[in-house]
Design an enzyme around this catalytic site. Sequence first.
Site, short mmCIF file in Angstrom:
data_model
loop_
_atom_site.label_atom_id
_atom_site.label_comp_id
_atom_site.label_asym_id
_atom_site.label_seq_id
_atom_site.Cartn_x
_atom_site.Cartn_y
_atom_site.Cartn_z
N GLY A 16 44.23 -25.42 45.83
CA GLY A 16 44.17 -26.88 45.71
C GLY A 16 45.20 -27.63 46.53
N GLY B 149 41.09 -19.85 42.17
CA GLY B 149 41.41 -18.57 41.52
C GLY B 149 40.77 -17.39 42.21
#
Length: 397
Positions: free
Chosen positions: A351, A374
């Site tokens: 991010g 992730g």
Amino acid sequence: MNVLRFSDLAAAGRAKGARVFIRADLNVPQDDSGRITEDTRIRASLPCIRMALDAGAAVMVTSHLGRPTEGELKPEDSLAPIAARLGELLGRTVPLVAHWVDGVKVEPGQLVLLENCRVNKGEKKNSEELARKMAALCDIFVHDAFGTAHRAEASTYGIAQFAKVACAGPLLAAEIDAIGKALANPKRPLVAIVAGSKVSTKLTILQSLAKNVDGLVVGGGIANTFMLAAGLPIGKSLAEPDLLGDARTVIDAMKARGAEVPIPVDVVVAKAFKADAPATVKAATDVAPDDLILDIGPKTAALLADKLKAAGTIVWNGPVGVFEFDAFAKGTETIARAIAASSAFSIAGGGDTLAAIAKYGIEKDVGYISTGGGAFLEVLEGKTLPAFEILARRAQG
């Protein structure tokens, strides 16, 4: 990695008249009133949906949204805003179907959006009963949600196990190709940038990359721990003194292979963690006891930029300083511009990394921008993602 690709099936005419179930990642941010504030993931899912419709398939799409309670569909967990936005982008009405597990009516050329899949009981635990029911809905299952590829859930793994045909959509296939290019068969030298506040959250990534990369650039709080391990003062900067042994092990592993972990030669410090705190450039040996290191210095940034411009492959995860504060953003900007200027194949994910790419407007100059946070990190750890594993197994027949 050998997986069936939906693009190949569609091109061969195998999707014509078929019931196609697409697991997309439409988990977009919304404001308090449910309005979508950023629709990148919805836009990224369109090529797969259009491919299925153009091929003459009967198309079902589902996704998770937020963290709903299984067995309970609350208004805030509904995909209704996503159905509306999909309709706008595709120029057609997209019906939203609830309670769909036991059957869905959809004809070739039609598209329906199936309500939030995480509401189904047994989704997160990959219930075989639920997975078999989902698989029975379709002739072809298409996994196109890389952001969920590290989770073995009913709509990502179980359905792929039991569907007649299981394949990768264009978004997932692109991730598989980019990851293979960057990590499995990289053009050398391979340089990885791993930055973040804590070594502990990325220790396994650092250890995995240390076996493979030619240069391992550490940034943020991670760099502070490595500076401490190298015997440098870091003042009152964020660090993890209990992980100095692990940091030294990574440095030694790299050195044994003739590779390196470049330690900053200069840093940008402040007395407080504030956007308006006066910023001072200091040699790495001159950090005072009350200093906070908030960015790499210009000499370090220039040295790293030279390494990146000479690289064959670059993997980037994390800004090297507190780039949200302009006074401490120059290191990250220099790194970003060097990656943009490099002829290397670059892959970036996470991010904060995506926010830095957007801030400096270098989207078109990065080889591949990964959509999964992730999942991207688990790939860097050297793990085989469940989605990749089951699709590769199904491709073998």
